[in-house]
Design an enzyme around this catalytic site. Structure first.
Site, mmCIF file in Angstrom:
data_model
loop_
_atom_site.group_PDB
_atom_site.id
_atom_site.type_symbol
_atom_site.label_atom_id
_atom_site.label_comp_id
_atom_site.label_asym_id
_atom_site.label_seq_id
_atom_site.Cartn_x
_atom_site.Cartn_y
_atom_site.Cartn_z
ATOM 1 N N GLU A 1 9.820 -36.578 -13.059
ATOM 2 C CA GLU A 1 10.207 -36.430 -14.786
ATOM 3 C C GLU A 1 10.580 -35.055 -14.210
ATOM 4 O O GLU A 1 9.698 -34.115 -13.986
ATOM 5 C CB GLU A 1 9.281 -36.500 -15.557
ATOM 6 C CG GLU A 1 9.954 -36.723 -16.831
ATOM 7 C CD GLU A 1 8.642 -36.124 -17.963
ATOM 8 O OE1 GLU A 1 8.643 -35.010 -18.374
ATOM 9 O OE2 GLU A 1 8.041 -36.953 -17.886
ATOM 10 N N CYS B 1 8.493 -31.880 -22.908
ATOM 11 C CA CYS B 1 9.480 -32.371 -21.523
ATOM 12 C C CYS B 1 10.381 -32.374 -22.114
ATOM 13 O O CYS B 1 11.525 -32.638 -21.970
ATOM 14 C CB CYS B 1 8.931 -33.292 -20.812
ATOM 15 S SG CYS B 1 8.342 -34.705 -21.351
#
Length: 686
Positions: free
Chosen positions: A260, A299
């Site tokens: 990620e 994020c």
């Protein structure tokens, strides 16, 4: 009096171990005061992996999914009791109480969700079946079944600094539920909070030794020792992730690698959502929240704000006004609405990225160099006021689609048509999440379907879900978290999907008898056992393959017409012979499908009180052959799967139910689900 920073330790090979070097000094994000030192030198990383494989792996795999789910539930509840200790430590990271809630209670809640899903959605076995049985021969003597079994290595989780608890728990929960031990390596800046959480986890004694190990500091040569049975996950910058993914051992051993990485998430204001609409107000509120929560260090935060050109000026004014009221200061102060970035180094990094973004965009609200705080020291703390930028020609720009300022920074960019909005969302080259705020179904359809292939999650915001929506930036345990392209191409969570990431899918071929033994589930063609009625057996007596073949019953015209009158189901195929014959599927009037299921129950049910406590459902019901007046039905009921419940006096039993006619043709097939007592009679349950 100056308090010396505590020395963080790693938990490896069964003990807490300090590094042998001086280590890196970690400072309070808001005050600059020393908090801890971190160092992992002196650790034998090959031994760490071997400890997980040799000690913890067999113990975890010996447990059933329900055992592991129960372990996660107990662990989550124990951590929730200690949450105030975590909140106090979280202040050092610059996080306010609401920021800490996302990390701490959000992380624990994610663990508890996986525990619940494990109990509800997985069988009480050590192996999963995947999909239907595949017939490979005409006579049924050779079949295949896909199964999922735990990898026999260790999952190495390398995490980012922004969520020191959630980032760990959302990864270890599905890993442990799958039956695989973990090694966690938190980012150094906030590792003191992760270390505290791991200490409390180990203190509970709920995990088998070696199921969770912690590396406080560098992972050294750890990746040199990974094998094809291990897995590695990484959350952080794309450059670091690509370097780890290209590690020789990862490539040579085809190690499962989930990443990620950077994500230029977008939020789109629909053309119908102009000033004065609820959607416009929701959009302003959401963008502001995503810019300021965790000081923009999420994020999933909104980096690109895509809006109709006609509404851009009003949007910039509304955002500027709302952001200007954001009180920046010490995270523990009641008046603070946004805390500090994780470190002074992180602030310098964000300022540098803003300068790069200025190649394409201008600052329209806030200043990266003039810090205004309501409390704390603007220089000692890593404070940065929100910065809103505007790019007037986004299709001619590159920086706004390539550069992520990982802080309270977003760029507004205009579009003229929904097609342009979709194209701008795609120019981020793949992200974790995008959102669209609209109340127009046509706009929602066009933008969602156009944007979906480039994003891991899409949220639609509007007035109807305003009070219940979890928002643009909230990854949820049942939903996939990850994204294509520059977002890393990985996928985490997603409920049981995430558990399967740590298991090997294998196609097993053979005769039904042996495949049934492997899977713990009865398969058509496997031996059947006939003695007493299986509904007279408790879980202690019941066996996979216990079977009942019932007496038969003939369906009459009177049965069908009574059922139609009684239920109100007078569909023409049951009541009108001419209309039924005109239907290409029928030769004449047919019996109701649910009448067949009702007759089947009447044939297989044992009416007296016994260990079967309740019928709680039917799965995969299919009607395969029409039933006409005069047809005779018979039922074959077979015990297919047994799932005892932990800490309860009952369990679930899945029965294969097959209804056939006088010619042996199957007219209905389905699974019956019942609750069955572990012991019977009732006095035996005491």
């Amino acid at each position: 009096m100056t308090v010396a920073p505590r020395r963080l330790e790693s938990y490896v090979c069964g003990s807490w171990t300090p590094g042998t070097g001086e280590g890196q000094l970690l400072r309070d994000a808001a005050t600059g005061d020393p908090v801890a030192r971190i160092d992992s030198s002196g650790i034998d990383f090959a031994a760490v992996l071997e400890h997980g494989r040799r000690v913890a792996g067999p113990r975890l795999r010996a447990m059933s999914f329900h055992d592991r789910a129960g372990m996660l539930k107990a662990l989550g509840l124990a951590l929730m009791e200690r949450k105030e200790e975590f909140y106090a430590e979280s202040l050092h990271t610059g996080a306010t109480r609401p920021d800490g809630w996302i990390d701490i209670e959000g992380g624990i809640g994610t663990m508890l969700t996986f525990a619940s899903k494990g109990r509800r959605e997985l069988p009480n076995t050590r192996v999963l079946t995947d999909g239907a049985v595949e017939g490979l021969s005409k006579d049924g003597s050779f079949v295949a079944q896909h199964i999922l079994s735990p990898l026999q290595g260790v999952a190495v989780h390398i995490n980012a600094f922004n969520f020191p608890i959630w980032g760990m728990l959302e990864k270890i929960a599905p890993t442990l539920l799958a039956g695989m031990p973990c090694v966690v390596k938190p980012a150094s800046q906030t590792a003191y909070l992760t270390e505290l959480c791991v200490r409390r986890i180990i203190d509970t004694g709920l995990l088998p030794e070696g199921a969770l190990q912690l590396i406080s500091g560098s992972v050294g040569d750890l990746l040199d020792h990974v094998t094809g049975q291990d897995a590695v996950t990484f959350t952080g910058s794309a450059s670091t992730g690509r370097r780890l993914k290209a590690h020789p051992a990862v490539i040579a051993n085809s190690v499962r690698f989930t990443m990620e990485a950077d994500s230029l998430n977008a939020s789109i204001l629909g053309p119908d959502a102009g000033p004065g609409t609820p959607e416009f107000d929701l959009f302003v509120k959401e963008v502001t929240r995503e810019m300021t929560a965790k000081a923009g260090q999420k994020c999933t935060a909104i980096r690109r704000v895509i809006a109709p050109r006609a509404h851009v000026q009003a949007l910039v004014e509304a955002l500027g006004e709302r952001l200007g009221k954001t009180a920046l200061g010490l995270p523990g102060d009641a008046t603070t609405r946004m805390g500090a970035l994780a470190s002074l180094e992180q602030r310098a990094e964000v300022r540098a990225r803003i300068r790069e973004l200025q190649a394409d965009a201008e600052i329209v609200a806030g200043s990266p160099d003039e810090v205004r705080v309501s409390s704390g020291d603007a220089e000692r703390g890593a404070f940065l006021n929100p910065v809103l930028m505007y790019c007037d020609r986004p299709f001619a720009a590159t920086a706004v689609h390539d550069i992520e300022a990982f802080g309270p920074v977003s760029t507004v960019m205009p579009y003229d048509t929904p097609e342009e909005a979709v194209e701008l969302s795609r120019m981020g080259k793949g992200s974790l999440v995008t959102s669209v705020f609209t109340d127009d179904p046509a706009v929602a359809e066009e933008i969602v379907l156009g944007a979906a292939p480039f994003h891991g999650r899409v949220l639609i915001g509007n007035r109807a879900s305003a009070k219940t929506s979890t928002g643009h930036g909230s990854p949820l345990a049942p939903l996939v978290h990850g994204g294509p392209g520059r977002a890393g191409g990985g996928e985490e969570m997603g409920g049981i999907r995430g558990v399967k990431h740590y298991m090997q899918r294998t196609a097993v071929q053979g005769c039904p008898r042996l495949l049934s033994a492997v899977t713990g589930r009865w398969i058509e063609g496997a031996p059947a056992l006939h003695d007493v009625h299986p509904f007279r057996k408790s879980l202690a007596e019941l066996r996979i393959g216990d079977q009942l073949v019932t007496a038969s019953r003939t369906v009459t015209l009177e049965d069908v017409e009574h059922f139609a009158r009684f239920t109100g189901d007078t569909f023409y195929a049951h009541m009108d012979a001419a209309a039924a014959k005109a239907n290409p599927f029928f030769e004449d009037r047919v019996a109701h499908g649910y009448l067949i299921a009702s007759f089947a129950a009447g044939l297989f049910v044992e009416p007296n009180p016994g260990p079967v406590l309740a019928n709680y459902g039917v799965d995969n019901l299919r009607f395969l052959t029409p039933v006409y007046f005069g047809d005779t039905l018979q039922v074959r009921l077979t015990c297919k799967e047994i799932n005892p419940r932990a800490n309860a006096e009952h369990g679930e039993v899945r029965w294969d139910c097959q209804v056939s006619n006088q010619d042996g043709a199957v007219v209905a097939q389905y699974d019956v689900l019942t609750m069955v007592a572990k012991h019977w009679p009732p006095e035996a349950m005491a």
